[in-house]
Design a protein around this motif. Structure first.
Motif, PDB file in Angstrom:
ATOM      1  N   GLY A 160       0.780  -1.223   0.000  1.00 58.59           N
ATOM      2  CA  GLY A 160       0.000   0.000   0.000  1.00 58.59           C
ATOM      3  C   GLY A 160       0.813   1.276   0.000  1.00 58.59           C
ATOM      4  O   GLY A 160       0.248   2.371   0.030  1.00 58.59           O
ATOM      5  N   SER A 161       2.150   1.169  -0.040  1.00 59.84           N
ATOM      6  CA  SER A 161       2.988   2.372   0.018  1.00 59.84           C
ATOM      7  C   SER A 161       2.924   3.177  -1.275  1.00 59.84           C
ATOM      8  O   SER A 161       3.225   4.369  -1.277  1.00 59.84           O
ATOM      9  N   GLY A 187       7.557   3.451   2.618  1.00 59.91           N
ATOM     10  CA  GLY A 187       6.263   3.382   3.293  1.00 59.91           C
ATOM     11  C   GLY A 187       6.326   2.799   4.688  1.00 59.91           C
ATOM     12  O   GLY A 187       5.306   2.767   5.393  1.00 59.91           O
ATOM     13  N   ALA A 188       7.488   2.323   5.136  1.00 61.05           N
ATOM     14  CA  ALA A 188       7.603   1.720   6.469  1.00 61.05           C
ATOM     15  C   ALA A 188       7.910   2.788   7.507  1.00 61.05           C
ATOM     16  O   ALA A 188       8.451   3.859   7.188  1.00 61.05           O
ATOM     17  N   ASP A 189       7.568   2.496   8.771  1.00 57.45           N
ATOM     18  CA  ASP A 189       7.879   3.435   9.853  1.00 57.45           C
ATOM     19  C   ASP A 189       8.930   2.879  10.806  1.00 57.45           C
ATOM     20  O   ASP A 189       9.295   3.528  11.777  1.00 57.45           O
ATOM     21  N   ARG A 190       9.408   1.632  10.518  1.00 53.85           N
ATOM     22  CA  ARG A 190      10.459   1.034  11.340  1.00 53.85           C
ATOM     23  C   ARG A 190      11.591   0.553  10.445  1.00 53.85           C
ATOM     24  O   ARG A 190      11.341  -0.083   9.415  1.00 53.85           O
ATOM     25  N   PRO A 191      12.849   0.850  10.825  1.00 52.02           N
ATOM     26  CA  PRO A 191      13.983   0.393  10.010  1.00 52.02           C
ATOM     27  C   PRO A 191      14.212  -1.108  10.169  1.00 52.02           C
ATOM     28  O   PRO A 191      13.768  -1.722  11.132  1.00 52.02           O
ATOM     29  N   VAL A 192      14.925  -1.672   9.220  1.00 48.85           N
ATOM     30  CA  VAL A 192      15.290  -3.092   9.223  1.00 48.85           C
ATOM     31  C   VAL A 192      16.807  -3.177   9.282  1.00 48.85           C
ATOM     32  O   VAL A 192      17.511  -2.528   8.514  1.00 48.85           O
TER      33      VAL A 192
END
Length: 455
Positions: A222-223, A272-277
């Motif tokens: 959905g990003s 679109g993510a709010d947490r890093p990997v």
């Protein structure tokens, strides 16, 4: 190679005992007590092995646990899952294995059995990664074959690549198009401690900025339009191995900033993510562009330049490797044996070899490989490739051909002498700088000067 493990169990005492057991065996262990925290851990990081309790909060049912197992394996089919649960009847065991679980252990778990099963699963992970990397290498065998050559500048580049391979330093491979930069990158990877991990290549000039960002860092569902599911990205795919950024000089300044941050922190942020990997990646880059000039022009970031240029390996163009031409031609002709009517590799006639030496080779190894493929087909049933089988014969622009007759070796020596003279003239007779440009040691250059009477 050490791999991180994810231990998912709602029993704090179980996590403490068996987590400590695994850490004591040298494993890195991340713990989760329920499905939401396990899902968050898996989104933040790739775990090759997961030890999973089926009966987890919030509902604690086995059916929900099996659904969670199926979802995990669907999203990450390469992950090995060892189900560790009190729900250990045959039906649950068979269903977990049918869904793709690597193994099923029933509580209370024998510590020795657990360590053996974990070690076996991790060995399988390492083997599968090595097989995948070897498969990728075999897919490129027809492209650049192997590191073939004996010219001083080429051997110096190969030696440097092999020496730096044992470290985790970033490597920058420079040289014209077609000189075999990806092959050198693969050589560095397969001679490194990461050889059991993946080798992930990406051409930075082949994708527009938006698509390249998603390809490198991944994206969440959905990003953007068309993002119907989560995508891990190539940084995550290369975790534990090597990421090869080909044509780094084609990357836009905006994307250079994001790559720099990933290299400095070890964290990537999917679109679109709010947490890093978190990722563990060795970087090898390549470019045919002059990054020094791009720095002056402001089109390449200086901080990224020094980050990727741990060790620079410069590959000489084929016109500087004249002595290697017969050897390389034979190598490619051997690869083309399957194109001949009798399945035997064609030989190179003396006349064809002289034509190769005279050619300027703007396309480098890629052009030579194409010429040998073409010549093999046009030679038909003849045992030797002739000048008329080459595309440039008859319209060739003489580069520096030796005049008169003489053997091929003599002509090669004449060309080498002229190359040394030209480089000495370019550096005003400075032997140190000339030796460096030719890929020779100072002593090696002095020997050649004495040999050719260039004192």
């Amino acid at each position: 190679m050490s791999f991180p493990l994810l231990l998912v169990d709602d029993d704090a005492a179980f996590r403490k005992v068996y987590g400590g057991l695994l850490r004591g065996a040298g494993h890195e262990v991340v713990e989760a007590a329920d499905r939401p925290s396990a899902r968050a851990a898996l989104e933040a990081r790739a775990f090759p092995l997961v030890l999973l309790d089926l009966m987890l909060p919030p509902d604690g049912s086995v059916s929900a646990g099996l659904e969670g197992l199926a979802s995990l394996l669907s999203a990450r089919p390469d992950t090995k899952v060892i189900v560790v649960s009190g729900a250990g009847d045959t039906r649950h065991s068979l269903e977990a294995v049918r869904l793709g679980a690597y193994d099923f252990l029933t509580k209370p778990v024998d510590p020795d059995v657990l360590l053996v099963v974990v070690q076996r699963a991790l060995a399988r992970v390492a083997l599968e990664r090595q097989v995948e990397s070897l498969r990728a290498t075999l897919a490129h065998v027809g492209a650049d074959a192997s590191l073939v050559g004996q010219s001083a500048s080429f051997l110096a580049a190969v030696s440097l690549a092999e020496r730096v391979a044992v470290s985790d330093l970033p490597v920058l491979v420079t040289g014209e198009n077609g000189t075999g930069k990806e092959l050198v990158a693969r050589t560095v990877h397969f001679k490194s401690r990461r050889r059991a991990g993946p080798f992930i290549p990406v051409n930075c000039g082949a994708l527009p900025e938006t698509l390249l960002e998603s390809a490198l860092f991944g994206h969440v569902r959905g990003s953007f339009t068309g993002a119907t599911k989560d995508h891990r990205g190539l940084f995550a795919e290369a975790d534990g191995g090597t990421l090869f950024l080909d044509e780094l000089g084609d990357m836009t300044p905006a994307l250079q900033v994001k790559v720099l941050r990933a290299l400095e922190t070890g964290d990537i942020l999917p679109v679109g993510a709010d947490r890093p990997v978190r990722v563990d990646v060795r970087l090898i880059s390549a470019t045919h562009r002059d990054l020094g000039r791009m720095l002056q022009e402001g089109t390449f970031r200086e901080d990224l330049y020094w980050r990727v240029k741990g060790v620079e390996v410069r590959l000489p163009p084929l016109r500087e490797r004249v002595a290697d031409l017969p050897l390389l031609a034979k190598h490619f002709l051997n690869q083309c044996a399957h194109l001949t009517p009798d399945g035997r590799a064609r030989l190179l006639s003396d006349a064809a070899a002289e034509a190769l030496v005279a050619h300027a080779w703007p396309g480098n190894l890629r052009e030579l490989r194409h010429e040998m493929q073409r010549a093999t087909v046009l030679a038909g049933e003849r045992r030797e490739v002739q000048p008329e089988d080459l595309s440039f014969t008859g319209s060739e622009r003489p580069r520096a051909t030796a005049s008169g007759g003489g053997t091929l070796a003599a002509k090669v020596e004449a060309l080498e002498r002229r190359e040394i003279e030209a480089v000495l003239e370019r550096f005003g007779g400075n032997r140190t700088h000339s030796a460096e440009a030719l890929g020779l040691s100072r002593q090696g250059l002095l020997k050649k000067l004495e040999r050719y009477g260039l004192t």
